[in-house]
Scaffold this motif. Structure first.
Motif, PDB file in Angstrom:
ATOM      1  N   HIS A   1      -6.273  12.307  -3.760  1.00 63.28           N
ATOM      2  CA  HIS A   1      -6.174  10.671  -4.310  1.00 63.28           C
ATOM      3  C   HIS A   1      -5.407  10.016  -3.419  1.00 63.28           C
ATOM      4  CE1 HIS A   1      -5.791   7.821  -7.543  1.00 63.28           C
ATOM      5  NE2 HIS A   1      -4.745   7.642  -7.019  1.00 63.28           N
ATOM      6  N   THR A   2      -4.439  10.398  -2.758  1.00 64.79           N
ATOM      7  CA  THR A   2      -3.384   9.569  -1.664  1.00 64.79           C
ATOM      8  C   THR A   2      -4.396   8.944  -0.745  1.00 64.79           C
ATOM      9  OG1 THR A   2      -1.544  10.641  -2.075  1.00 64.79           O
ATOM     10  CG2 THR A   2      -1.592   9.436  -0.206  1.00 64.79           C
ATOM     11  N   ASN A   3      -5.230   9.989  -0.194  1.00 73.44           N
ATOM     12  CA  ASN A   3      -6.232   9.674   0.785  1.00 73.44           C
ATOM     13  C   ASN A   3      -7.491   8.679   0.373  1.00 73.44           C
ATOM     14  OD1 ASN A   3      -7.872  10.243   3.712  1.00 73.44           O
ATOM     15  ND2 ASN A   3      -9.635  10.512   1.908  1.00 73.44           N
TER      16      ASN A   3
ATOM     17  N   ILE B   1       0.756  -1.235  -0.071  1.00 68.35           N
ATOM     18  CA  ILE B   1       0.074   0.057  -0.071  1.00 68.35           C
ATOM     19  C   ILE B   1       0.824   1.299   0.012  1.00 68.35           C
ATOM     20  CG2 ILE B   1      -1.645   1.322   1.447  1.00 68.35           C
ATOM     21  CD1 ILE B   1      -2.681  -1.453   2.456  1.00 68.35           C
ATOM     22  N   THR B   2       1.910   1.246   0.752  1.00 68.84           N
ATOM     23  CA  THR B   2       3.042   2.263   0.756  1.00 68.84           C
ATOM     24  C   THR B   2       3.452   2.466  -0.605  1.00 68.84           C
ATOM     25  OG1 THR B   2       3.504   1.860   3.298  1.00 68.84           O
ATOM     26  CG2 THR B   2       4.999   3.239   1.762  1.00 68.84           C
ATOM     27  N   LEU B   3       3.943   1.582  -1.268  1.00 70.86           N
ATOM     28  CA  LEU B   3       4.345   1.576  -2.733  1.00 70.86           C
ATOM     29  C   LEU B   3       3.460   2.208  -3.821  1.00 70.86           C
ATOM     30  CD1 LEU B   3       6.876   0.913  -4.422  1.00 70.86           C
ATOM     31  CD2 LEU B   3       5.950  -1.387  -4.763  1.00 70.86           C
ATOM     32  N   ILE B   4       2.074   1.747  -3.603  1.00 67.72           N
ATOM     33  CA  ILE B   4       1.058   2.179  -4.599  1.00 67.72           C
ATOM     34  C   ILE B   4       0.924   3.859  -4.226  1.00 67.72           C
ATOM     35  CG2 ILE B   4      -1.395   2.201  -5.038  1.00 67.72           C
ATOM     36  CD1 ILE B   4      -1.364  -0.826  -4.398  1.00 67.72           C
ATOM     37  N   ALA B   5       0.741   4.150  -2.774  1.00 65.04           N
ATOM     38  CA  ALA B   5       0.673   5.403  -2.594  1.00 65.04           C
ATOM     39  C   ALA B   5       1.697   6.510  -3.132  1.00 65.04           C
ATOM     40  CB  ALA B   5       0.396   5.709  -0.984  1.00 65.04           C
ATOM     41  N   GLY B   6       2.961   5.691  -2.817  1.00 66.04           N
ATOM     42  CA  GLY B   6       4.213   6.622  -3.354  1.00 66.04           C
ATOM     43  C   GLY B   6       4.110   6.991  -4.714  1.00 66.04           C
ATOM     44  N   THR B   7       3.736   5.682  -5.493  1.00 63.00           N
ATOM     45  CA  THR B   7       4.023   5.816  -6.857  1.00 63.00           C
ATOM     46  C   THR B   7       2.639   6.764  -7.245  1.00 63.00           C
ATOM     47  OG1 THR B   7       4.347   3.512  -7.260  1.00 63.00           O
ATOM     48  CG2 THR B   7       3.263   4.410  -9.176  1.00 63.00           C
ATOM     49  N   HIS B   8       1.767   6.938  -6.604  1.00 64.60           N
ATOM     50  CA  HIS B   8       0.490   7.855  -7.144  1.00 64.60           C
ATOM     51  C   HIS B   8       0.910   9.203  -6.812  1.00 64.60           C
ATOM     52  CE1 HIS B   8      -2.803   4.870  -8.302  1.00 64.60           C
ATOM     53  NE2 HIS B   8      -1.856   4.374  -8.215  1.00 64.60           N
ATOM     54  N   VAL B   9       1.729   9.555  -5.816  1.00 67.15           N
ATOM     55  CA  VAL B   9       1.774  10.857  -5.549  1.00 67.15           C
ATOM     56  C   VAL B   9       3.137  11.217  -6.445  1.00 67.15           C
ATOM     57  CG1 VAL B   9       3.336  12.402  -3.922  1.00 67.15           C
ATOM     58  CG2 VAL B   9       1.655  10.636  -3.084  1.00 67.15           C
ATOM     59  N   ILE B  10       3.999  10.524  -6.874  1.00 69.29           N
ATOM     60  CA  ILE B  10       4.886  10.882  -7.900  1.00 69.29           C
ATOM     61  C   ILE B  10       4.319  11.135  -9.312  1.00 69.29           C
ATOM     62  CG2 ILE B  10       7.111  10.199  -9.243  1.00 69.29           C
ATOM     63  CD1 ILE B  10       7.739   8.572  -6.708  1.00 69.29           C
TER      64      ILE B  10
ATOM     65  N   VAL C   1      -6.459   6.173  -1.820  1.00 67.23           N
ATOM     66  CA  VAL C   1      -5.747   4.838  -1.905  1.00 67.23           C
ATOM     67  C   VAL C   1      -5.761   4.320  -0.518  1.00 67.23           C
ATOM     68  CG1 VAL C   1      -3.697   3.907  -2.421  1.00 67.23           C
ATOM     69  CG2 VAL C   1      -4.523   5.442  -3.904  1.00 67.23           C
ATOM     70  N   LEU C   2      -5.251   5.240   0.546  1.00 70.83           N
ATOM     71  CA  LEU C   2      -5.192   4.603   1.966  1.00 70.83           C
ATOM     72  C   LEU C   2      -6.480   4.324   2.403  1.00 70.83           C
ATOM     73  CD1 LEU C   2      -2.488   7.255   3.166  1.00 70.83           C
ATOM     74  CD2 LEU C   2      -2.202   5.031   2.308  1.00 70.83           C
ATOM     75  N   SER C   3      -7.637   5.112   2.234  1.00 72.88           N
ATOM     76  CA  SER C   3      -9.050   4.668   2.793  1.00 72.88           C
ATOM     77  C   SER C   3      -9.610   3.688   2.283  1.00 72.88           C
ATOM     78  CB  SER C   3      -9.970   5.946   2.613  1.00 72.88           C
ATOM     79  OG  SER C   3      -9.498   7.048   3.135  1.00 72.88           O
ATOM     80  N   SER C   4      -9.173   3.101   0.888  1.00 74.03           N
ATOM     81  CA  SER C   4      -9.643   2.036   0.400  1.00 74.03           C
ATOM     82  C   SER C   4      -9.106   0.677   0.939  1.00 74.03           C
ATOM     83  CB  SER C   4      -9.352   1.969  -1.140  1.00 74.03           C
ATOM     84  OG  SER C   4      -9.782   3.057  -1.958  1.00 74.03           O
ATOM     85  N   ALA C   5      -7.694   0.772   1.272  1.00 67.43           N
ATOM     86  CA  ALA C   5      -7.046  -0.198   1.898  1.00 67.43           C
ATOM     87  C   ALA C   5      -7.551  -0.446   3.319  1.00 67.43           C
ATOM     88  CB  ALA C   5      -5.379   0.214   1.884  1.00 67.43           C
ATOM     89  N   ALA C   6      -7.611   0.652   3.962  1.00 68.60           N
ATOM     90  CA  ALA C   6      -8.293   0.730   5.480  1.00 68.60           C
ATOM     91  C   ALA C   6      -9.646   0.064   5.479  1.00 68.60           C
ATOM     92  CB  ALA C   6      -8.260   1.986   5.969  1.00 68.60           C
ATOM     93  N   ILE C   7     -10.568   0.603   4.812  1.00 66.33           N
ATOM     94  CA  ILE C   7     -11.965   0.168   4.848  1.00 66.33           C
ATOM     95  C   ILE C   7     -11.839  -1.428   4.368  1.00 66.33           C
ATOM     96  CG2 ILE C   7     -14.230   0.021   3.421  1.00 66.33           C
ATOM     97  CD1 ILE C   7     -13.673   3.232   3.149  1.00 66.33           C
ATOM     98  N   ALA C   8     -11.321  -1.790   3.510  1.00 69.78           N
ATOM     99  CA  ALA C   8     -11.204  -3.048   2.998  1.00 69.78           C
ATOM    100  C   ALA C   8     -10.565  -4.127   4.136  1.00 69.78           C
ATOM    101  CB  ALA C   8     -10.142  -3.526   1.815  1.00 69.78           C
ATOM    102  N   TRP C   9      -9.451  -3.627   4.828  1.00 69.88           N
ATOM    103  CA  TRP C   9      -9.132  -4.483   5.808  1.00 69.88           C
ATOM    104  C   TRP C   9      -9.924  -4.603   6.987  1.00 69.88           C
ATOM    105  CZ3 TRP C   9      -7.742  -3.944  10.919  1.00 69.88           C
ATOM    106  CH2 TRP C   9      -6.920  -4.833  11.618  1.00 69.88           C
ATOM    107  N   VAL C  10     -10.564  -3.503   7.467  1.00 65.95           N
ATOM    108  CA  VAL C  10     -11.669  -3.543   8.580  1.00 65.95           C
ATOM    109  C   VAL C  10     -12.669  -4.287   8.267  1.00 65.95           C
ATOM    110  CG1 VAL C  10     -13.352  -1.996   9.806  1.00 65.95           C
ATOM    111  CG2 VAL C  10     -10.915  -1.200   9.607  1.00 65.95           C
TER     112      VAL C  10
END
Length: 382
Positions: free
Chosen positions: A155-157, A131-140, A159-168
């Motif tokens: 957009h970074t939010n 997830i960190t790799l995806i977020a960094g890629t998208h910021v760049i 990406v991170l929110s999608s991961a957090a919601i899926a994990w929860v």
């Protein structure tokens, strides 16, 4: 979940199937939006279509085996993260000419569903790294197109929110699945205990209604233990108990028709020198368990006449009414007062008559008074 054995039909398996479907629908919605973006911005460039095809191919690679096998395969999830989550934005920028924010938006959008897939399809620390790799890629990627800080942060939010919601969501449904499995195991253990108890009671009833009844009658001196009829009854009961002990759990002996079953109970009582006058009228064809319950209940009622009534004669009538039947056992013996030991907890009536009829979907009624004999009426259905 690789290498983890999940019981077919378990709560955990259902939780996994639900997460696979949820993430598949999320990815499908992104692919639809991405296809719309490609149609609008491709301007005849085949590279955009090839990149869209790569996204679809990675989606099939990740979700098709998961749908058929029950869960994601880690190599497929890693491939999706690398291709869809990381490589796709750079390929769109350098190869497909998507060098402004609107043009690259469709490729960036797929990063949200890729991060959600990583959150549920990888272990905790591999998922965090992906997830960190995806977020960094998208910021760049967005900074390369000159997107403003609000777009990058938003957009970074996402990406991170999608991961957090899926994990929860995965944590919650997995927990519910495990609770369901625990409850199911407890229910199965309780049912097994109930079956064992019912089996014990069935054995107790058989012993009470056959061997114990015969031995009690002989011990009281009511019959000649050396008579041919008593010896024949003892032989039949010994053979029956031997079959009961040797029979496997899934074996069931044939249960005769109702008339033949009642006659068997009458003959068993007559072997103990109880005279039984029996009449049958239009007996219906009943389920085997009902026939067995009626015959056993009649046998115990006749045993009670022989042991307790103080008379050597009983009357049995059985008559069909529609699809049901009513059976009456009458004696003109000593009788008893309702509420005395013969009704309050007496094994013969409580377990071998009332309980048997209840379990078969019927009912038993006992009418008696001191000096006025006893009437036992069996009805099926209730």
């Amino acid at each position: 979940m690789e290498g983890h054995q999940v019981r077919i039909g378990s709560g955990l398996q259902r939780a996994q199937s639900f997460l696979v479907l949820a993430t598949l629908l999320y990815r499908t919605s992104h692919l639809v939006v991405g296809l719309t973006g490609v149609v609008r911005s491709a301007h005849g460039r085949p590279a955009s279509w090839l990149l869209m095809s790569a996204a679809v191919g990675c989606s099939v690679l990740a979700f098709a085996p998961a749908r058929s096998g029950g869960w994601f395969r880690r190599p497929a999830v890693v491939a999706d993260v690398l291709v869809v989550g990381c490589a796709l934005p750079f390929a769109s920028y350098f190869w497909a000419g998507a060098q402004d924010t609107p043009a690259i938006g469709w490729a960036m959008l797929l990063g949200g569903s890729s991060s959600a897939l990583a959150a549920v399809g990888l272990g905790r620390w591999p998922a965090a790294g992906a997830i960190t790799l995806i977020a960094g890629t998208h910021v760049i990627g967005y900074r390369m197109t000159g997107a403003g800080a609000a777009v990058v942060v938003g957009h970074t939010n996402s990406v991170l929110s999608s991961a957090a919601i899926a994990w929860v969501l995965w944590w919650y449904v997995r927990r519910q699945g495990n609770l369901l499995d625990a409850a199911t195991e407890q229910a199965m253990a309780s049912e097994a205990e109930r079956v064992r108890y019912a089996e014990r009671m069935a054995h107790h009833r058989v012993l009470h209604d056959t061997v114990l009844a015969t031995l009690t009658t002989i011990a009281r001196g009511g019959v000649d233990a050396n008579s041919e009829r008593v010896r024949a009854r003892c032989s039949r009961e010994a053979a029956y108990l031997r079959r009961l002990i040797q029979r496997s759990d899934d074996e069931e002996g044939p249960v005769p028709g109702l008339g033949a079953a009642l006659e068997g109970a009458v003959r068993a009582a007559e072997d103990l020198e109880l005279k039984v006058t029996a009449q049958y009228h239009e007996l219906p064809v009943l389920p085997r368990e009902v026939v067995a319950a009626l015959a056993d209940a009649v046998g115990e009622a006749l045993n009670n006449v022989q042991r307790h009534a103080g008379t050597g004669h009983a009357f049995l009538t059985a008559a069909g009414h529609g699809d049901g039947v009513a059976v009456r056992i009458v004696d003109q013996g000593a009788g008893f007062a309702p509420g005395d030991g013969d009704t309050a907890g007496h094994l013969g009536l409580a377990q071998s008559v009332h309980a048997r009829m209840r379990e078969a979907g019927g009912r038993a009624e006992v009418d008696s008074a001191p000096g006025e004999g006893t009437v036992v009426e069996l009805r099926w259905p209730r």
